[in-house]
Design an enzyme around this catalytic site. Sequence first.
Site, short mmCIF file in Angstrom:
data_model
loop_
_atom_site.label_atom_id
_atom_site.label_comp_id
_atom_site.label_asym_id
_atom_site.label_seq_id
_atom_site.Cartn_x
_atom_site.Cartn_y
_atom_site.Cartn_z
N HIS A 1 6.23 -4.17 9.77
CA HIS A 1 7.57 -3.13 9.82
C HIS A 1 8.49 -3.80 10.33
O HIS A 1 9.54 -3.14 10.60
CB HIS A 1 6.88 -1.97 10.77
CG HIS A 1 5.89 -0.93 10.21
ND1 HIS A 1 5.71 0.40 10.65
CD2 HIS A 1 4.74 -1.46 9.33
CE1 HIS A 1 4.72 0.81 9.87
NE2 HIS A 1 4.23 -0.16 9.24
N ASP B 1 1.73 1.46 -0.68
CA ASP B 1 3.24 1.84 0.03
C ASP B 1 3.67 1.14 1.10
O ASP B 1 2.79 0.39 1.91
CB ASP B 1 3.26 3.32 0.22
CG ASP B 1 2.24 3.92 1.24
OD1 ASP B 1 1.17 3.50 1.20
OD2 ASP B 1 2.78 4.72 2.34
N GLU C 1 0.33 6.09 3.02
CA GLU C 1 -0.04 6.08 4.06
C GLU C 1 1.03 5.62 5.37
O GLU C 1 0.76 6.00 6.43
CB GLU C 1 -1.21 4.55 4.22
CG GLU C 1 -1.78 4.31 5.45
CD GLU C 1 -1.31 3.73 6.49
OE1 GLU C 1 -1.84 3.83 7.67
OE2 GLU C 1 -0.07 3.18 6.26
N GLU C 2 1.92 5.28 4.65
CA GLU C 2 3.12 4.93 5.72
C GLU C 2 4.01 6.20 6.03
O GLU C 2 4.84 6.31 6.86
CB GLU C 2 4.05 3.94 5.29
CG GLU C 2 3.21 2.55 5.13
CD GLU C 2 2.87 1.62 6.33
OE1 GLU C 2 3.22 2.41 7.53
OE2 GLU C 2 2.56 0.63 6.59
N GLU D 1 -6.04 -2.91 7.06
CA GLU D 1 -4.88 -2.92 7.72
C GLU D 1 -4.96 -4.46 8.80
O GLU D 1 -5.89 -4.95 8.79
CB GLU D 1 -5.08 -1.79 9.07
CG GLU D 1 -4.84 -0.32 8.41
CD GLU D 1 -3.41 -0.23 7.72
OE1 GLU D 1 -2.21 -1.01 8.24
OE2 GLU D 1 -3.18 0.67 7.12
N HIS E 1 -3.43 0.72 1.19
CA HIS E 1 -2.22 1.49 0.66
C HIS E 1 -1.33 0.45 -0.05
O HIS E 1 -1.19 -0.54 0.58
CB HIS E 1 -1.83 2.21 1.74
CG HIS E 1 -1.12 1.43 2.84
ND1 HIS E 1 0.00 1.00 2.99
CD2 HIS E 1 -1.71 1.13 4.07
CE1 HIS E 1 0.17 0.12 4.15
NE2 HIS E 1 -0.87 0.33 4.89
N ASP F 1 1.28 -5.84 5.66
CA ASP F 1 1.00 -4.39 5.62
C ASP F 1 1.20 -3.69 4.52
O ASP F 1 2.37 -3.12 4.32
CB ASP F 1 1.83 -3.85 6.88
CG ASP F 1 1.15 -2.41 7.22
OD1 ASP F 1 0.01 -2.17 6.78
OD2 ASP F 1 1.86 -1.67 8.14
#
Length: 380
Positions: A351, A71, A136-137, A165, A69, A102
């Site tokens: 994150h 995003d 995805e997020e 991931e 992903h 990520d």
Amino acid sequence: MSQWSDTITLARQLIERPSITPGDAGCQQLMIERLEDMGFHITSLPFNEVSNFWAVHGSSGPLLVFAGHTDVVPTGDPGQWRHQPFAAQIENGMLHGRGAADMKGSLAAMITACEGFLSDFPDHPGRIAFLITSDEEGPAVDGTVRVIDHLKQLGEHIDWCLVGEPSSSERIGDTLKNGRRGSLNAELTVRGHQGHVAYPQLADNPIHRLSPALAQLAATEWDQGNDFFPATTFQVSNINGGTGATNVIPGEVTILFNFRFSTELDAQTIEQRVETILQEHDLDYRIDWTLSGEPFLTGSGELVDAAVAAVQQVTGYTPQLSTSGGTSDGRFIAPGGSQVVELGPCNATIHKIDECVSIQDLDTLSEIYQQILQGLLSTT
């Protein structure tokens, strides 16, 4: 000429694009241009605000898919970052920025791994594909799951899927995720009767009514797990009840809770067991269930064997197989019978403010990905 490797240069270019979910900010176009130069056939698959694409190299044979992903999660206050979240700065061997771990670093490693593999094996057997989304997020409604539906309509089957991931814990490649627990969410509202706290006989406190049932749910052993999964867990994430006043008995209380569950259970069984407990406590309730994903497991097979061998060859150590962590888009791919493994950078800063990744790790990851390609497709 850049002082950085192709993998690091591309990772920086991706990080510089502020692709907060569901935005893509040009990341996918950057990848598409590199893939087209390698001879991939590209299909853009936008759904609502979400950007997706499917890219394929080769015409027949087993299919290895790189899934990922573009995003990223929001940055929060940029003023709290030591390095600006989209500046992609490098300091002391670390690449800083939102998405570094990520998972823009993984995306860059996937691209350069394919470039290296196709240079060595231009006429490789089998096929290579990329399944990339910008959702995805976030809700994950118009991303990978929609692309998988599209592929099903075409009769396409994914044999092996490598998700980028951030799976590693202490050093690159030390952990391979060969499965994930299921995730089941619930919103439970218990109704009572509002009243004055000085006259409880004229009211019915739903918090008091709920408490014994909640204690039983928290104390229940749902299963004991198995060789691949830990025991199923129940966790309350939010409780909301009352008017804000200290002298009012609330009329209802709402709680949110989640189950992370193993292959020993399915969502329907969990729902039935929970509602049996609620009914035993004679509650006036409403419950709404949302299944985020069923558990999946890829046991021993070609993909796990190739990934383990690649890590061993590049790093000299053997990775641990794990099903820990949250959900990933692998939950949409595995039900079709695909072997799915997650392999990416260390996850210590994902994150978080000041997310970062080792540039050496990204170069190593590209080597590992290239060895997996070679292990699966050079001799198929």
